[in-house]
Design an enzyme around this catalytic site. Structure first.
Site, PDB file in Angstrom:
ATOM      1  N   LYS A 193       6.081   0.276  -5.010  1.00  0.00           N
ATOM      2  CA  LYS A 193       7.290  -0.501  -4.712  1.00  0.00           C
ATOM      3  C   LYS A 193       7.689  -1.283  -5.967  1.00  0.00           C
ATOM      4  O   LYS A 193       7.065  -2.279  -6.331  1.00  0.00           O
ATOM      5  CB  LYS A 193       7.021  -1.486  -3.558  1.00  0.00           C
ATOM      6  N   GLY A 246       2.738 -10.188  -9.480  1.00  0.00           N
ATOM      7  CA  GLY A 246       3.913 -10.994  -9.159  1.00  0.00           C
ATOM      8  C   GLY A 246       3.513 -12.446  -9.000  1.00  0.00           C
ATOM      9  O   GLY A 246       2.514 -12.896  -9.565  1.00  0.00           O
ATOM     10  N   SER A 247       4.284 -13.155  -8.212  1.00  0.00           N
ATOM     11  CA  SER A 247       4.083 -14.601  -8.099  1.00  0.00           C
ATOM     12  C   SER A 247       2.944 -14.933  -7.133  1.00  0.00           C
ATOM     13  O   SER A 247       2.624 -14.153  -6.225  1.00  0.00           O
ATOM     14  CB  SER A 247       5.379 -15.241  -7.599  1.00  0.00           C
ATOM     15  N   GLY A 251       1.794 -13.343  -3.509  1.00  0.00           N
ATOM     16  CA  GLY A 251       0.392 -12.913  -3.396  1.00  0.00           C
ATOM     17  C   GLY A 251      -0.254 -13.480  -2.138  1.00  0.00           C
ATOM     18  O   GLY A 251      -1.003 -12.787  -1.434  1.00  0.00           O
ATOM     19  N   GLU A 403       4.701 -22.729 -13.469  1.00  0.00           N
ATOM     20  CA  GLU A 403       5.196 -21.612 -14.273  1.00  0.00           C
ATOM     21  C   GLU A 403       6.727 -21.593 -14.229  1.00  0.00           C
ATOM     22  O   GLU A 403       7.315 -21.665 -13.156  1.00  0.00           O
ATOM     23  CB  GLU A 403       4.667 -20.288 -13.705  1.00  0.00           C
TER      24      GLU A 403
HETATM   25  P1  NAD Z   1       7.679 -11.808  -7.148  1.00  0.00           P
HETATM   26  O1  NAD Z   1       6.371 -12.240  -6.598  1.00  0.00           O
HETATM   27  O2  NAD Z   1       8.892 -12.477  -6.673  1.00  0.00           O
HETATM   28  O3  NAD Z   1       7.917 -10.249  -6.881  1.00  0.00           O
HETATM   29  C1  NAD Z   1       6.964  -9.293  -7.263  1.00  0.00           C
HETATM   30  C2  NAD Z   1       7.098  -8.096  -6.350  1.00  0.00           C
HETATM   31  O4  NAD Z   1       6.751  -8.500  -5.025  1.00  0.00           O
HETATM   32  C3  NAD Z   1       8.497  -7.508  -6.285  1.00  0.00           C
HETATM   33  O5  NAD Z   1       8.415  -6.108  -6.199  1.00  0.00           O
HETATM   34  C4  NAD Z   1       9.027  -8.104  -4.991  1.00  0.00           C
HETATM   35  O6  NAD Z   1      10.030  -7.315  -4.391  1.00  0.00           O
HETATM   36  C5  NAD Z   1       7.777  -8.107  -4.138  1.00  0.00           C
HETATM   37  N1  NAD Z   1       7.833  -9.032  -2.999  1.00  0.00           N
HETATM   38  C6  NAD Z   1       8.652 -10.110  -2.820  1.00  0.00           C
HETATM   39  N2  NAD Z   1       8.445 -10.668  -1.613  1.00  0.00           N
HETATM   40  C7  NAD Z   1       7.467  -9.947  -1.019  1.00  0.00           C
HETATM   41  C8  NAD Z   1       6.784 -10.054   0.232  1.00  0.00           C
HETATM   42  N3  NAD Z   1       7.094 -10.986   1.132  1.00  0.00           N
HETATM   43  N4  NAD Z   1       5.799  -9.168   0.502  1.00  0.00           N
HETATM   44  C9  NAD Z   1       5.458  -8.222  -0.394  1.00  0.00           C
HETATM   45  N5  NAD Z   1       6.077  -8.048  -1.584  1.00  0.00           N
HETATM   46  C10 NAD Z   1       7.069  -8.915  -1.895  1.00  0.00           C
HETATM   47  O7  NAD Z   1       7.514 -11.877  -8.734  1.00  0.00           O
HETATM   48  P2  NAD Z   1       8.630 -11.590  -9.838  1.00  0.00           P
HETATM   49  O8  NAD Z   1       9.516 -12.753  -9.790  1.00  0.00           O
HETATM   50  O9  NAD Z   1       9.163 -10.214  -9.723  1.00  0.00           O
HETATM   51  O10 NAD Z   1       7.723 -11.623 -11.142  1.00  0.00           O
HETATM   52  C11 NAD Z   1       7.384 -12.788 -11.760  1.00  0.00           C
HETATM   53  C12 NAD Z   1       5.968 -13.212 -11.411  1.00  0.00           C
HETATM   54  O11 NAD Z   1       5.044 -12.167 -11.709  1.00  0.00           O
HETATM   55  C13 NAD Z   1       5.542 -14.374 -12.264  1.00  0.00           C
HETATM   56  O12 NAD Z   1       4.817 -15.293 -11.475  1.00  0.00           O
HETATM   57  C14 NAD Z   1       4.641 -13.721 -13.301  1.00  0.00           C
HETATM   58  O13 NAD Z   1       3.726 -14.569 -13.912  1.00  0.00           O
HETATM   59  C15 NAD Z   1       3.969 -12.673 -12.490  1.00  0.00           C
HETATM   60  N6  NAD Z   1       3.390 -11.646 -13.355  1.00  0.00           N
HETATM   61  C16 NAD Z   1       2.033 -11.570 -13.477  1.00  0.00           C
HETATM   62  C17 NAD Z   1       1.452 -10.616 -14.325  1.00  0.00           C
HETATM   63  C18 NAD Z   1      -0.046 -10.497 -14.474  1.00  0.00           C
HETATM   64  O14 NAD Z   1      -0.515  -9.487 -14.992  1.00  0.00           O
HETATM   65  N7  NAD Z   1      -0.814 -11.480 -14.049  1.00  0.00           N
HETATM   66  C19 NAD Z   1       2.277  -9.744 -15.041  1.00  0.00           C
HETATM   67  C20 NAD Z   1       3.667  -9.866 -14.900  1.00  0.00           C
HETATM   68  C21 NAD Z   1       4.213 -10.812 -14.036  1.00  0.00           C
END
Ligand code: NAD
Length: 499
Positions: A193, A246-247, A251, A403
């Site tokens: 996804k 992601g965030s 998570g 962040e």
């Molecule tokens: P996000 O958490 O908003 O989204 C990440 C993914 O999760 C997207 O595909 C989104 O559609 C999906 N998502 C959103 N709501 C969801 C839900 N309720 N259930 C399941 N999936 C859902 O993050 P973002 O804004 O796309 O990315 C930025 C974040 O990612 C920042 O916090 C950044 O630090 C983190 N990040 C971490 C790493 C790492 O390796 N640690 C690498 C890159 C980004």
């Protein structure tokens, strides 16, 4: 120069190319959502829609998981000899390499990363990652336990089954490949996804995977929103493990869904608020300043490991800030499809607003805005934010703790090593850090004391695929990259044989 080279002339030819509305990959079919819903794809370069993606529904997720399960049970991929799987993956990497120009321009139009970085960190990184795991997979052996002569104990590694991978908007190909390549190399089937604001390049490499000979159903891609597609994947009863980047907030939701459904293992790569410590004995301060600028401002700060908290020894602070300001005077933020651009666009309008709010909050809590602190190039219709340095940042303030995921550097000073360690470890995050010092003993002490998955010494960024990226504290669990990433995609099985 070939027609495929990432040159300005070639980029300009592709920057307005028509992109057909995109479908999802389920089994071997490219399908619309069962709900028929679509989402516009808005380019952060100019804020204009240039194509659409399917907005997947729970029914689409169920169909994709079923296709993945069916392919896994049929065993065409997992039972293929490792050397044959390797050949398919290497062909996939070759096809991506041949497509680098179009793929990179498409990805930049979608997510806004400056193209010089995207070429290396997106297609280039995905190619290297796929080749790394393809080359590894026929060289990894099982184990024989040191048993008494009455028994033979064998430890076998097996693919876990159906893997769900949920990825963010920054570096979709790089992070996507960190998950797809090891998961596929060991024989799993995957449902991917992408982020809703960075799906196009991942859809394109999925098509290339089919062309390379990946069997039907082994890779499925469901596009759409997180609260529908991501939610359904994490709540699925038939996904065996979930790997997420992601965030932290999302998570947490994923872990709740896993607990309420089939207790699937969840591997979370989350955010960071990474300290960048510059000691008075750093030696080459010019190099430290270059690394500091790159560490926070590339990809406009939308980097999980961004060095967003500068901590500088009080005695050299004024000089070091001067070096940073010198560099920012000529720093080019703007159109990410220009090769000379050093920081591209912010991925979406919502994120641009969040960055501005973080900076406003910091100012109201007492920080000084030394430079930046405002939106840029609004007349383009796109989303740009000026590189920003905030001074006098207190360790209890929100900008020190939260962040931003944007081009915002906060500055704090320290008097000695103990204070530097306390400041560095003073947040809930533990993703990355950097130390600039010429004192070897100090460098080693700091590597031990700082709680972070990667600690850079006298550099920022650049760890390659041979080393893991693992979050500590609230930055996550498990590891992407390196051979350690294979652990999460394999189950250990014991065969205990009476002799
Ligand atoms: P996000 O958490 O908003 O989204 C990440 C993914 O999760 C997207 O595909 C989104 O559609 C999906 N998502 C959103 N709501 C969801 C839900 N309720 N259930 C399941 N999936 C859902 O993050 P973002 O804004 O796309 O990315 C930025 C974040 O990612 C920042 O916090 C950044 O630090 C983190 N990040 C971490 C790493 C790492 O390796 N640690 C690498 C890159 C980004």
């Amino acid at each position: 120069m070939t027609q495929n080279a990432v040159t300005q002339a070639n980029i300009d030819q592709l920057r307005t190319a028509q992109i057909a509305p995109q479908k999802m990959l389920i089994g071997s079919d490219w399908r619309s959502s069962q709900s028929e819903a679509v989402m516009e794809v808005i380019s952060p370069i100019d804020g204009a829609a240039f194509t659409s993606i399917a907005s997947g529904s729970k029914a689409d997720v169920d169909a994709a998981v079923a296709a993945a399960r069916s392919s896994f049970e049929r065993g065409v991929w997992r039972n293929m000899p490792p050397m044959a799987r390797k050949a398919v993956l290497l062909k996939w990497a070759d096809l991506i390499e041949a497509d680098t120009l179009a793929l990179t321009v498409l990805g930049v139009r979608d997510n806004g990363t400056e193209i010089g970085m995207a070429e290396k960190a997106e297609a280039g990184s995905a190619i290297r990652t796929i080749r790394f795991y393809a080359e590894a997979i026929d060289k990894i052996y099982g184990e024989v336990a040191p048993t008494p002569g009455s028994h033979l104990g064998m430890i076998l590694r097996e693919p876990v089954g159906v893997v769900a991978a949920i990825v963010p908007w920054n570096f979709p190909l790089m992070i996507g490949a960190w998950k797809l390549a090891p998961a596929l190399a060991v024989g799993n089937s995957v449902v991917l996804k992408p982020a809703e604001t960075a799906s196009l390049s991942l859809l394109r490499i999925a098509a290339l995977a089919l062309e390379a000979g990946l069997p039907e159903g082994v890779l499925n891609v469901v596009t759409g929103t997180g609260d529908v597609v991501g939610d359904a994947l994490s709540a699925s009863m038939d996904v065996d493990i979930l790997t997420f980047t992601g965030s932290g907030a999302v998570g947490g939701l994923i872990m709740q869904n896993a607990g309420r459904s089939n207790r699937k293992a969840c591997y979370l790569e989350l955010g960071g608020k990474s300290p960048n410590l510059v000691f008075a004995d750093a030696g080459d301060m010019e190099a430290a300043a270059d690394a500091t600028i790159g560490g926070i401002f590339r990809n406009a700060g939308q980097v999980c490991v961004a060095g967003s908290r500068l901590m500088v020894e009080q005695s050299v602070k004024a000089d070091f800030i001067g070096l940073l300001n010198d560099r920012l005077a000529g720093f080019r933020t703007g159109d990410p499809l220009q090769l000379e651009t050093q920081a591209g666009a912010i991925n979406n309008a919502g994120q641009l607003a969040r960055i501005a709010q973080h900076v406003d909050d910091a100012a109201s809590q007492g920080a000084d805005i030394l430079t930046g602190g405002h939106q840029m190039l609004a007349e383009s219709g796109g989303y740009y934010y000026a590189p920003t340095i905030l001074d006098k940042v207190d360790r209890d303030s929100s900008i020190f703790q939260s962040e931003v995921f944007g081009p915002v550097l906060s500055v704090t000073t320290f008097e000695d090593e103990a204070e530097a360690v306390a400041l560095a470890n003073g947040t809930d995050y533990g993703l990355a850090a950097a130390i600039f010092t010429r004192d070897l003993s100090r460098a080693h002490r700091m590597v031990r004391e700082i709680k972070a998955g990667v600690v850079h010494v006298n550099c920022y960024g650049g760890p390659d695929i041979t080393v893991p990226l693992s979050g500590m504290k609230q930055s996550g669990n498990g590891s992407d990259k390196s051979l350690h990433a294979l652990d999460k995609f394999t189950d250990l099985k014991t065969a205990w044989i009476a002799l």
